[in-house]
Design a protein around this motif. Structure first.
Motif, PDB file in Angstrom:
ATOM      1  N   PRO A  27       0.799  -1.235   0.000  1.00  0.00           N
ATOM      2  CA  PRO A  27       0.000   0.000   0.000  1.00  0.00           C
ATOM      3  C   PRO A  27       0.828   1.280   0.000  1.00  0.00           C
ATOM      4  O   PRO A  27       0.314   2.354  -0.303  1.00  0.00           O
ATOM      5  N   SER A  28       2.105   1.184   0.349  1.00  0.00           N
ATOM      6  CA  SER A  28       2.967   2.367   0.360  1.00  0.00           C
ATOM      7  C   SER A  28       4.413   1.936   0.171  1.00  0.00           C
ATOM      8  O   SER A  28       4.765   0.788   0.437  1.00  0.00           O
ATOM      9  N   GLU A  61       4.957   4.590   6.963  1.00  0.00           N
ATOM     10  CA  GLU A  61       3.526   4.442   6.698  1.00  0.00           C
ATOM     11  C   GLU A  61       3.100   2.979   6.791  1.00  0.00           C
ATOM     12  O   GLU A  61       2.004   2.670   7.280  1.00  0.00           O
ATOM     13  N   LEU A  62       3.948   2.079   6.332  1.00  0.00           N
ATOM     14  CA  LEU A  62       3.611   0.654   6.394  1.00  0.00           C
ATOM     15  C   LEU A  62       3.505   0.166   7.838  1.00  0.00           C
ATOM     16  O   LEU A  62       2.780  -0.793   8.121  1.00  0.00           O
ATOM     17  N   GLN A  63       4.224   0.824   8.749  1.00  0.00           N
ATOM     18  CA  GLN A  63       4.138   0.454  10.165  1.00  0.00           C
ATOM     19  C   GLN A  63       2.736   0.699  10.723  1.00  0.00           C
ATOM     20  O   GLN A  63       2.331   0.069  11.707  1.00  0.00           O
ATOM     21  N   HIS A  64       1.981   1.589  10.091  1.00  0.00           N
ATOM     22  CA  HIS A  64       0.642   1.945  10.587  1.00  0.00           C
ATOM     23  C   HIS A  64      -0.473   1.396   9.696  1.00  0.00           C
ATOM     24  O   HIS A  64      -1.650   1.648   9.977  1.00  0.00           O
ATOM     25  N   HIS A  65      -0.118   0.640   8.654  1.00  0.00           N
ATOM     26  CA  HIS A  65      -1.118   0.043   7.768  1.00  0.00           C
ATOM     27  C   HIS A  65      -0.802  -1.442   7.591  1.00  0.00           C
ATOM     28  O   HIS A  65       0.003  -1.798   6.718  1.00  0.00           O
ATOM     29  N   ILE A  84      -0.426  -5.125   6.473  1.00  0.00           N
ATOM     30  CA  ILE A  84      -0.576  -5.743   5.153  1.00  0.00           C
ATOM     31  C   ILE A  84      -1.237  -7.099   5.308  1.00  0.00           C
ATOM     32  O   ILE A  84      -1.289  -7.683   6.390  1.00  0.00           O
ATOM     33  N   ASP A  85      -1.751  -7.605   4.210  1.00  0.00           N
ATOM     34  CA  ASP A  85      -2.438  -8.892   4.217  1.00  0.00           C
ATOM     35  C   ASP A  85      -1.476 -10.024   4.589  1.00  0.00           C
ATOM     36  O   ASP A  85      -0.309 -10.019   4.190  1.00  0.00           O
ATOM     37  N   HIS A  94       0.831  -7.107  10.242  1.00  0.00           N
ATOM     38  CA  HIS A  94       0.045  -7.827   9.232  1.00  0.00           C
ATOM     39  C   HIS A  94      -1.207  -8.386   9.877  1.00  0.00           C
ATOM     40  O   HIS A  94      -1.282  -8.570  11.094  1.00  0.00           O
ATOM     41  N   ASN A 142      -7.071  -9.635   6.081  1.00  0.00           N
ATOM     42  CA  ASN A 142      -7.992  -8.607   5.615  1.00  0.00           C
ATOM     43  C   ASN A 142      -9.355  -9.207   5.308  1.00  0.00           C
ATOM     44  O   ASN A 142      -9.458 -10.252   4.649  1.00  0.00           O
TER      45      ASN A 142
END
Length: 484
Positions: free
Chosen positions: A313-314, A319-323, A325-326, A386, A389
């Motif tokens: 996603p980024s 940013e990946l630390q807060h979103h 991933i699947d 992770h 989703n």
């Protein structure tokens, strides 16, 4: 063998033009070429003896096909096949597949060339095909990045060509063996071209921007196989000429440290992978006798990582630390990261053990530092949050087939050096990885150091090329006699 080799070498160029004439068959023909190369590599492995082919006497083409060539060729085949599968439903035009096949064929040619002029032709075709793939989106940014790559590459190859002429002047032959007894300036000029083409040491600072700004499948091909077209001749010369071996090893160690030094501080996923391409090429050069196996594992890993990075996603680690991933993507990302870190059960472990056993004493400390840096860098991926989703993620089936091919290859390639699995060999990589993870979690994850990018500017790249030619002339004139 000679007829088969010539037919195999010419087939990708023929099929490349056929693809443009029959665009509905583009993906099938491109995938078929990759499988043909894989079959040819397996044929090489079935016969451990080396084959030398001489065409048109000393003025013509010299080819050498051996186990080293086989490792690089099968790497090219698997990476190309994975990229074609990844792009299967992407609506890319026949032009893309045509250039991918031509790039595949010209990279293959460098892996069997044993003379400087044939190598020069193959490297120049690679430059053109790679430029067209980099610029494929036709945006201003992609065209500039492509032209930047092309200019740096062509400038370096002009120096290389002068060096090749000096070798011919000394021996009336362009064969790699001509480096022995050639003028010192010939060695310096040829090395400058190959170091720049292969992304080695400061000559490779063009690589981060080029690989990170290209589309993910193009980045996968560039990092997985294209840069190895410049590395392979260095490895071949080191194996053929013992006086060249220390010089190649020196650049290997320097490159491994330079690349990992940048990678541990990089906050952008694709730029981190690009800097690690520089570092891992250093590992390939550090122990030329086992370079083929390391090149195979790196090609599979790095191609998989660039393809995965393209669907995250980024590109920003923060940013990946807060979103989260699947889970499925995280598993693929972790398997690849484990392999390049040297974790057992994946071929990256065997490659690192085999490389470490073939290092000279003066290389050991520096390469261990580089190994710890690798573990630190890829901990950034391994420790990403992770989750499962609830919404179905939009990832093409071709992506998963590419992952099966690349990550499956990392498992199967364990058979190349199964002797690595001893208690002593397993403990050292695990300790190295543990040190790297702890350093990441308690030190590097909290750091906010931003590395300046000024040295990657176009004018500085040419300036570094000037400095490299001075360094190479100094080594060739003053130090090389002491190496022999």
């Amino acid at each position: 063998m000679a007829n088969i080799t010539i037919a195999w070498m010419a087939l990708p160029f023929f099929v490349g033009f056929i693809i443009y004439l029959l665009p509905k068959l583009d993906r099938f023909l491109a995938l078929g070429i990759a499988f043909v190369s894989a079959d040819y590599a397996l044929y090489i492995f079935s016969d451990p003896s080396s084959v030398n082919i001489q065409l048109l006497d000393s003025f013509g083409v010299s080819l050498t096909i051996d186990q080293l060539s086989g490792f690089f060729i099968i790497t090219n085949a698997l990476v190309t096949a994975a990229v074609i599968l990844y792009c299967w439903n992407s609506q890319r035009t026949a032009f893309f597949y045509m250039q991918a096949v031509i790039l595949h064929g010209s990279v293959n040619a460098t892996f069997i060339c044993a003379d400087f002029i044939s190598l020069y032709v193959a490297l120049e075709v690679i430059s053109i095909a790679a430029f067209l793939l980099i610029a494929y989106p036709r945006t201003d940014r992609s065209i500039w990045v492509g032209l930047r790559y092309l200019f740096v590459s062509n400038t370096a190859m002009l120096f290389y060509l002068v060096g090749a002429v000096l070798v011919y002047q000394a021996h009336n032959s362009f064969n790699f063996m001509g480096l022995r007894g050639a003028p010192p300036e010939a060695i310096a000029l040829i090395f400058l071209g190959l170091l720049a083409k292969g992304g080695i040491f400061v000559s490779g600072l063009w690589l981060p921007l080029t690989h990170s700004e290209s589309q993910s499948p193009v980045s996968a091909m560039l990092s997985g196989v294209v840069v190895k077209a410049g590395v392979f001749p260095l490895v071949r010369c080191a194996l053929m000429l013992e006086e060249i071996d220390p010089l190649v090893r020196l650049f290997g160690v320097s490159t491994a440290l330079l690349g990992v030094g940048y990678a541990v501080f990089e906050k952008d996923t694709k730029r981190m992978l690009a800097f690690h391409t520089i570092s891992q090429l250093g590992f390939v050069l550090a122990a030329p006798v086992v370079a083929g196996f390391y090149a195979l594992t790196h090609g599979l890993v790095k191609s998989a990582l660039f393809l995965i990075a393209g669907i995250l996603p980024s590109r920003n680690f923060k940013e990946l630390q807060h979103h989260p991933i699947d889970n499925r993507i995280w598993v693929a990302l972790t398997i690849a990261s484990f392999s390049i870190s040297g974790f057992p059960l994946l071929s990256g472990f065997g490659a690192k053990v085999l490389t470490s056993k073939n290092l000279l004493p003066w290389q050991v400390i520096a390469m261990n530092i580089a190994a710890v840096g690798t573990a630190i860098s890829f901990a950034k991926f391994i420790f990403l949050p992770h989750q499962k989703n609830e919404k179905t993620i939009k990832v093409s089936l071709g992506f998963w087939w590419a992952m099966v091919l690349l990550l499956g290859g990392l498992i199967v390639a364990n058979a190349v050096y199964y002797e690595a699995y001893s208690i002593k060999n397993i403990i050292k990589p695990l300790v190295t990885i543990a040190i790297g993870w702890l350093a990441y979690l308690y030190i590097f994850k909290k750091l906010a150091i931003k590395i300046p990018r000024a040295i990657e500017k176009f004018d500085h790249l040419i300036g570094f090329m000037s400095l490299m030619i001075i360094l190479l002339f100094w080594i060739a004139w003053t130090q090389l006699p002491f190496f022999t």
